[in-house]
Design a protein around this motif. Structure first.
Motif, mmCIF file in Angstrom:
data_model
loop_
_atom_site.group_PDB
_atom_site.id
_atom_site.type_symbol
_atom_site.label_atom_id
_atom_site.label_comp_id
_atom_site.label_asym_id
_atom_site.label_seq_id
_atom_site.Cartn_x
_atom_site.Cartn_y
_atom_site.Cartn_z
ATOM 1 N N PRO A 1 44.500 36.267 52.863
ATOM 2 C CA PRO A 1 43.210 35.722 53.333
ATOM 3 C C PRO A 1 42.101 35.849 52.281
ATOM 4 N N ALA A 2 42.072 36.963 51.554
ATOM 5 C CA ALA A 2 41.025 37.135 50.531
ATOM 6 C C ALA A 2 41.201 36.123 49.401
ATOM 7 N N ILE A 3 42.451 35.844 49.049
ATOM 8 C CA ILE A 3 42.720 34.833 48.015
ATOM 9 C C ILE A 3 42.138 33.486 48.455
ATOM 10 N N LEU B 1 34.306 49.178 50.754
ATOM 11 C CA LEU B 1 35.491 48.429 51.175
ATOM 12 C C LEU B 1 35.207 46.935 51.175
ATOM 13 N N LYS B 2 34.024 46.545 50.716
ATOM 14 C CA LYS B 2 33.641 45.133 50.767
ATOM 15 C C LYS B 2 34.294 44.398 49.589
ATOM 16 N N SER B 3 35.315 43.605 49.903
ATOM 17 C CA SER B 3 36.067 42.953 48.819
ATOM 18 C C SER B 3 35.317 41.757 48.240
ATOM 19 N N ILE B 4 34.479 41.115 49.087
ATOM 20 C CA ILE B 4 33.811 39.879 48.654
ATOM 21 C C ILE B 4 32.329 39.979 48.976
ATOM 22 N N LYS B 5 31.486 39.772 47.966
ATOM 23 C CA LYS B 5 30.038 39.688 48.227
ATOM 24 C C LYS B 5 29.620 38.262 47.903
ATOM 25 N N TYR B 6 28.970 37.624 48.860
ATOM 26 C CA TYR B 6 28.583 36.227 48.624
ATOM 27 C C TYR B 6 27.242 35.939 49.272
ATOM 28 N N LYS B 7 26.367 35.305 48.535
ATOM 29 C CA LYS B 7 25.121 34.820 49.137
ATOM 30 C C LYS B 7 24.621 33.615 48.349
ATOM 31 N N ASP B 8 24.373 32.544 49.043
ATOM 32 C CA ASP B 8 23.729 31.355 48.466
ATOM 33 C C ASP B 8 24.260 30.978 47.081
ATOM 34 N N GLY B 9 25.556 30.856 46.958
ATOM 35 C CA GLY B 9 26.123 30.406 45.682
ATOM 36 C C GLY B 9 26.391 31.505 44.678
ATOM 37 N N ASP B 10 26.092 32.758 45.036
ATOM 38 C CA ASP B 10 26.421 33.884 44.146
ATOM 39 C C ASP B 10 27.626 34.612 44.699
ATOM 40 N N CYS C 1 52.100 47.743 51.990
ATOM 41 C CA CYS C 1 51.159 46.952 51.193
ATOM 42 C C CYS C 1 49.724 47.198 51.679
ATOM 43 N N ASN C 2 48.823 46.281 51.374
ATOM 44 C CA ASN C 2 47.438 46.401 51.852
ATOM 45 C C ASN C 2 47.040 45.149 52.592
ATOM 46 N N THR C 3 46.611 45.343 53.828
ATOM 47 C CA THR C 3 46.235 44.216 54.691
ATOM 48 C C THR C 3 44.854 44.456 55.293
ATOM 49 N N GLY C 4 44.052 45.307 54.651
ATOM 50 C CA GLY C 4 42.798 45.738 55.254
ATOM 51 C C GLY C 4 41.592 44.940 54.800
ATOM 52 N N SER C 5 40.447 45.618 54.790
ATOM 53 C CA SER C 5 39.191 44.982 54.364
ATOM 54 C C SER C 5 39.331 44.390 52.972
ATOM 55 N N LEU C 6 40.120 45.062 52.132
ATOM 56 C CA LEU C 6 40.235 44.618 50.741
ATOM 57 C C LEU C 6 41.046 43.331 50.613
ATOM 58 N N ALA C 7 41.908 43.074 51.603
ATOM 59 C CA ALA C 7 42.778 41.895 51.538
ATOM 60 C C ALA C 7 42.210 40.717 52.330
ATOM 61 N N THR C 8 41.058 40.928 52.942
ATOM 62 C CA THR C 8 40.464 39.919 53.840
ATOM 63 C C THR C 8 38.944 39.899 53.594
ATOM 64 N N ALA C 9 38.217 39.197 54.485
ATOM 65 C CA ALA C 9 36.751 39.236 54.354
ATOM 66 C C ALA C 9 36.221 40.581 54.839
#
Ligand SMILES: CSC[C@@H](O)[C@@H](O)C(=O)COP(=O)(O)O
Length: 354
Positions: free
Chosen positions: A52-54, A6-15, A167-175
């Protein structure tokens, strides 16, 4: 191998990588975002979606570039940032969150330009940090929305709830966690969900593809309904409340959200079901007096006339495909934010926080 996440965004140190939501639920694949152009494309073509994810992905795409760039002066860095945000906010017009974060970060950047104690390099590091902080802020805000929303719906009782969402307002639509779906998660954590109904959300199917996926993943008792079954649902089931998200809330509480939200609000009022909008402060646009001023994005005909590569609409018909509609504040029982629940005509009480 297809691993569910369900993790919509993966981010670490510029990746930066985003879960490609165009492929869900059939495939769970991450897409790398290497620069602002790729961030714009991912937002515009809805590989990532949800207000929010946008905002977070747009801002993080700037952080990705800031990581590898260096600047000769603070002014140069500020101009660069301004241009990148001016471009990013054109990716989709209705959701306000990215515009608001862009404004806040640009303001922060201009303050640093005139702060003689900060070097150009300090400014770059501070900007990256401010952008990275959006991830944890979003999760904290969503959890607060979850608590305020659950308390409001329960109103001091502990009877299991039947909730309808759109609609979708969950983990996928946010952090992570979600806004309206965050309220559902909180109720579920308290073992107070009897059933969640989610609409398919034609034509892009955020409900059938994404919300249903999240609900099943979390083991929340849930049932999918056609968008056109909402009136029948209200007649047949004792729905406790409707919870939806928002792409932009005007100063008078009028709320733009996924197409179909307005008709659910009308039906909820007819059937005496409380209707809540759950959204962070970054979704509230005090510069816009009423919903009449909200620009509604129209999506390509293809997204309505086709399912995958198969045309489902008669050849030759024209299509009108607005992505959002506006629910008047008068139909909204409360706007659930990270600062509490507000009546749509009392949003000015939030001004000190925004
Ligand atoms: C927490 S997400 C809130 C809204 O962005 C959501 O309800 C919605 O309308 C999403 O639309 P989408 O077109 O999928 O980006």
């Amino acid at each position: 191998m297809f691993r569910k996440t369900l993790k919509s965004i993966k981010y670490k140190d510029g990746d930066l990588e985003i879960l490609d939501q165009l492929l869900l639920p059939a495939k769970s694949e991450y897409k790398k975002i290497l620069d602002v152009e790729e961030g714009w494309e991912a937002i515009h073509n809805m590989h990532v979606r949800g207000a929010p994810a946008i905002a977070i992905v747009g801002c993080l795409s700037v952080a990705v570039e800031l990581y590898r760039n260096s600047f000769d002066s603070k002014e140069e860095q500020h101009d660069y940032l301004t241009k990148k945000f001016d471009y990013l906010v054109t990716a989709r017009p209705t959701a306000v969150n990215l515009m608001k974060e862009a404004e806040i970060l640009t303001e922060y950047s201009s303050e640093m330009v005139v702060n003689s104690e900060l070097s150009t390099e300090d400014m770059r590091i501070c900007l990256i940090k401010a952008i990275e902080d959006l991830l944890s802020k979003d999760i904290n805000d969503n959890k607060a929305i979850g608590t305020f929303g659950a308390d409001e719906i329960l109103n001091g009782q502990d009877s299991p709830c039947i909730i309808l969402t759109h609609c979708n307002t969950g983990s996928l639509a946010t952090a992570d966690y979600g806004t309206a779906l965050g309220v559902i998660r909180t109720l579920h954590e308290r073992s107070l969900i009897e059933k969640v109904y989610c609409t398919e959300t034609r034509p892009y199917m955020q409900g059938a593809r994404l919300t249903a996926y999240e609900l099943v993943y979390e083991g929340i008792p849930s049932t999918l309904i056609c968008d056109s079954a909402v009136a029948a649902l209200f007649k047949n089931a004792k729905v406790t409340a409707v919870v939806v998200g928002a792409d932009r809330v005007a100063a008078n509480g009028d709320t733009a959200n996924k197409i179909g939200t307005y008709q659910i609000a009308v039906l909820a009022r007819h059937h005496n079901v409380p209707f809540y909008v759950c959204a962070p402060l970054s979704s509230i646009d005090f510069d816009i007096k009423s919903g009449l001023d909200i620009v509604i994005e129209e999506r390509p005909e293809k997204e309505m006339a086709f399912i995958g590569d198969t045309r489902i609409a008669a050849q030759g018909i024209t299509c009108w495909n607005p992505a959002f509609d506006v629910t008047p504040g008068s139909l909204i029982s409360g706007i659930v934010t990270e600062k509490g629940v507000f009546q749509p005509d009392k949003l000015e009480d939030l001004l000190p926080y925004s």
